[in-house]
Design a protein around this motif. Structure first.
Motif, PDB file in Angstrom:
ATOM      1  N   ARG A 154      52.903 -21.778  12.334  1.00  0.00           N
ATOM      2  CA  ARG A 154      51.092 -22.110  11.411  1.00  0.00           C
ATOM      3  C   ARG A 154      50.158 -21.618  12.197  1.00  0.00           C
ATOM      4  O   ARG A 154      49.846 -21.326  13.248  1.00  0.00           O
ATOM      5  CB  ARG A 154      51.057 -23.461  11.616  1.00  0.00           C
ATOM      6  N   THR A 155      49.241 -20.078  11.262  1.00  0.00           N
ATOM      7  CA  THR A 155      48.167 -19.678  11.570  1.00  0.00           C
ATOM      8  C   THR A 155      47.353 -20.008  11.616  1.00  0.00           C
ATOM      9  O   THR A 155      46.913 -19.645  10.408  1.00  0.00           O
ATOM     10  CB  THR A 155      48.883 -17.983  12.040  1.00  0.00           C
ATOM     11  N   THR A 162      47.445 -19.498   6.665  1.00  0.00           N
ATOM     12  CA  THR A 162      47.384 -21.259   5.666  1.00  0.00           C
ATOM     13  C   THR A 162      46.762 -21.959   6.348  1.00  0.00           C
ATOM     14  O   THR A 162      46.430 -22.876   4.973  1.00  0.00           O
ATOM     15  CB  THR A 162      48.846 -21.495   5.527  1.00  0.00           C
ATOM     16  N   ALA A 163      45.752 -21.482   7.709  1.00  0.00           N
ATOM     17  CA  ALA A 163      44.459 -22.854   7.802  1.00  0.00           C
ATOM     18  C   ALA A 163      43.779 -22.972   6.558  1.00  0.00           C
ATOM     19  O   ALA A 163      43.403 -23.941   6.436  1.00  0.00           O
ATOM     20  CB  ALA A 163      44.368 -22.838   9.165  1.00  0.00           C
ATOM     21  N   GLY A 164      43.192 -22.177   5.809  1.00  0.00           N
ATOM     22  CA  GLY A 164      42.629 -21.953   5.189  1.00  0.00           C
ATOM     23  C   GLY A 164      42.738 -23.429   3.925  1.00  0.00           C
ATOM     24  O   GLY A 164      41.534 -23.762   2.607  1.00  0.00           O
ATOM     25  N   SER A 244      45.105 -30.693  10.035  1.00  0.00           N
ATOM     26  CA  SER A 244      45.519 -29.309  10.287  1.00  0.00           C
ATOM     27  C   SER A 244      46.212 -29.204  11.616  1.00  0.00           C
ATOM     28  O   SER A 244      46.854 -28.590  12.183  1.00  0.00           O
ATOM     29  CB  SER A 244      44.766 -27.851   9.587  1.00  0.00           C
ATOM     30  N   TYR A 245      45.383 -29.603  12.890  1.00  0.00           N
ATOM     31  CA  TYR A 245      45.519 -29.494  13.651  1.00  0.00           C
ATOM     32  C   TYR A 245      46.181 -30.264  14.716  1.00  0.00           C
ATOM     33  O   TYR A 245      47.411 -30.590  14.944  1.00  0.00           O
ATOM     34  CB  TYR A 245      43.864 -29.598  14.920  1.00  0.00           C
ATOM     35  N   MET A 246      46.291 -31.822  13.877  1.00  0.00           N
ATOM     36  CA  MET A 246      47.663 -32.636  14.323  1.00  0.00           C
ATOM     37  C   MET A 246      49.181 -31.874  13.622  1.00  0.00           C
ATOM     38  O   MET A 246      50.048 -32.230  13.944  1.00  0.00           O
ATOM     39  CB  MET A 246      47.150 -33.700  13.525  1.00  0.00           C
ATOM     40  N   ILE A 247      49.216 -31.184  12.257  1.00  0.00           N
ATOM     41  CA  ILE A 247      50.421 -30.568  12.041  1.00  0.00           C
ATOM     42  C   ILE A 247      51.016 -29.591  12.866  1.00  0.00           C
ATOM     43  O   ILE A 247      51.900 -28.397  12.206  1.00  0.00           O
ATOM     44  CB  ILE A 247      50.437 -30.542  10.922  1.00  0.00           C
ATOM     45  N   GLY A 248      49.925 -29.009  13.594  1.00  0.00           N
ATOM     46  CA  GLY A 248      50.699 -27.637  14.906  1.00  0.00           C
ATOM     47  C   GLY A 248      49.363 -26.593  14.249  1.00  0.00           C
ATOM     48  O   GLY A 248      49.694 -25.267  15.173  1.00  0.00           O
ATOM     49  N   TRP A 254      39.456 -25.352  15.316  1.00  0.00           N
ATOM     50  CA  TRP A 254      38.290 -26.156  16.237  1.00  0.00           C
ATOM     51  C   TRP A 254      37.605 -24.029  16.694  1.00  0.00           C
ATOM     52  O   TRP A 254      36.142 -24.323  15.999  1.00  0.00           O
ATOM     53  CB  TRP A 254      38.416 -26.347  17.428  1.00  0.00           C
ATOM     54  N   SER A 255      38.220 -23.953  16.890  1.00  0.00           N
ATOM     55  CA  SER A 255      36.900 -22.155  17.474  1.00  0.00           C
ATOM     56  C   SER A 255      37.188 -21.253  16.764  1.00  0.00           C
ATOM     57  O   SER A 255      36.404 -20.075  16.623  1.00  0.00           O
ATOM     58  CB  SER A 255      38.076 -21.805  18.908  1.00  0.00           C
ATOM     59  N   ALA A 256      37.800 -21.222  15.822  1.00  0.00           N
ATOM     60  CA  ALA A 256      37.456 -20.331  15.096  1.00  0.00           C
ATOM     61  C   ALA A 256      35.804 -20.045  14.226  1.00  0.00           C
ATOM     62  O   ALA A 256      35.410 -20.464  14.199  1.00  0.00           O
ATOM     63  CB  ALA A 256      38.884 -19.869  13.104  1.00  0.00           C
ATOM     64  N   GLY A 257      35.858 -18.493  13.955  1.00  0.00           N
ATOM     65  CA  GLY A 257      34.248 -18.219  13.411  1.00  0.00           C
ATOM     66  C   GLY A 257      33.231 -18.469  14.729  1.00  0.00           C
ATOM     67  O   GLY A 257      32.056 -19.363  14.419  1.00  0.00           O
ATOM     68  N   GLY A 258      33.293 -19.236  15.708  1.00  0.00           N
ATOM     69  CA  GLY A 258      32.078 -18.774  16.675  1.00  0.00           C
ATOM     70  C   GLY A 258      32.666 -20.675  16.692  1.00  0.00           C
ATOM     71  O   GLY A 258      31.016 -20.931  17.136  1.00  0.00           O
TER      72      GLY A 258
END
Length: 319
Positions: A154-155, A162-164, A244-248, A254-258
């Protein structure tokens, strides 16, 4: 995502208290927490349709839809048009179908919704969003595995990310100021339109409100959705992001996009508050703090319950 112009502060729909007390326990619980349950179900439908259409477009690599499909999908779910009308208005109508903490906040601020109801709306909206995101993930899990390159991969960012699907991320060229402004202006537009469409002293939308709101959301997505994904909604963005954080997906959610994640949490409240102020200042003629002496600003110097409570005094009080 409607906003009632008037809210009745009653604990039952009209039944005498003695009759309510004779109801089965679960019926009494549903009555006491109807706002929470209503917002939970409505927001879950919102995410099922909204994240569901993004999942289908992304995971099918565009063969089952495109960006306009996403705008239409979010339009349908967020304002309860078509299937979402039946599942959102009829199921979530008891609470007004806000589906958005910022809409609930400005309803308390400008339209007399009791402040004590805000936590129940907020919890229902957040949990509903999380439930909807979890269901979408469960439904498409095999497609997630195939698209990302294998089970458990998961990226965030990258060609196969697929995070978006779950929440919004800013375009790479966006500055912090641009991110804030994009969400601010879109949120302001949203609430100006909501207030206009629910203003009985304006043209109003009447029974066409869901259809009109559908076009509002579609328009915002089509005109202002590219830069940040037009989150507009704390629950819609933070709830699925947390899932999404909980599933991996890891710390990058949280850190994406500054560390962009806080902007959809905070800015919709500011944008909606500003948009509500503009509408009431220039157009609205009904009960609103803006239509009191000093535009309601004297209240800031009186932090008392009898001044700020929407149930302890008439909304058009001169304080």
């Amino acid at each position: 995502m409607s906003s009632k112009v008037e809210h009745e502060d009653v604990s039952t729909d009209s039944a005498p208290r003695s009759l309510v007390e004779e109801l089965p326990l679960w019926s009494r619980i549903k009555e006491d927490y109807k706002d929470l349950f209503s917002e939970f179900m409505g927001t879950m439908i919102l995410i099922l349709f909204g994240d569901g259409v993004v999942a289908q477009v992304v995971l099918s690599k565009g063969t089952k839809g495109d960006y306009q499909s996403i705008s239409w999908g979010w339009g349908y779910s967020i304002v309860k048009v078509s299937i979402a009308v039946m599942m959102g208005v009829y199921v979530g109508g008891k609470s007004g179908g806000h589906l958005n903490p910022a809409v609930t906040f400005v309803s308390c601020l400008y339209r007399g919704l009791p402040w004590r109801k805000f936590p129940f709306y907020f919890v229902g909206q957040l949990l509903g969003a999380m439930a909807g995101a979890a269901i979408v993930y469960g439904n498409y899990k095999s497609a997630f595995d195939l698209y990302e390159g294998g089970p458990g991969i998961r990226t965030v960012g990258g060609p196969n990310s697929t995070a978006g699907i779950f929440c919004t991320y800013p375009a790479a060229f966006m500055t912090r100021t641009g991110m804030v402004f994009s969400e601010f202006i879109a949120s302001a537009i949203l609430i100006i339109c909501v207030f206009a469409l629910t203003d009985n002293k304006n043209i109003g939308a009447g029974p066409l409100l869901p259809l009109c709101l559908f076009f509002v959301i579609f328009g915002i997505g089509a005109c202002f959705g590219w830069e940040t994904g037009y989150a507009l909604n704390f629950a819609r963005d933070f709830g699925p992001r947390l899932v999404s954080y909980m599933i991996g997906y890891g710390h990058e959610v949280w850190s994406a996009g500054g560390y962009y994640f806080w902007i959809p949490m905070v800015v919709p409240f500011l944008g909606c508050s500003f948009g509500g102020f503009l509408y009431d200042f220039f157009i609205f003629s009904g009960d609103s703090p803006i239509n009191t002496p000093g535009l309601g600003l004297p209240r800031l110097l009186k932090p008392r319950r009898d001044v700020w409570s929407n149930t302890a005094r008439p909304l058009n009080s001169q304080v």
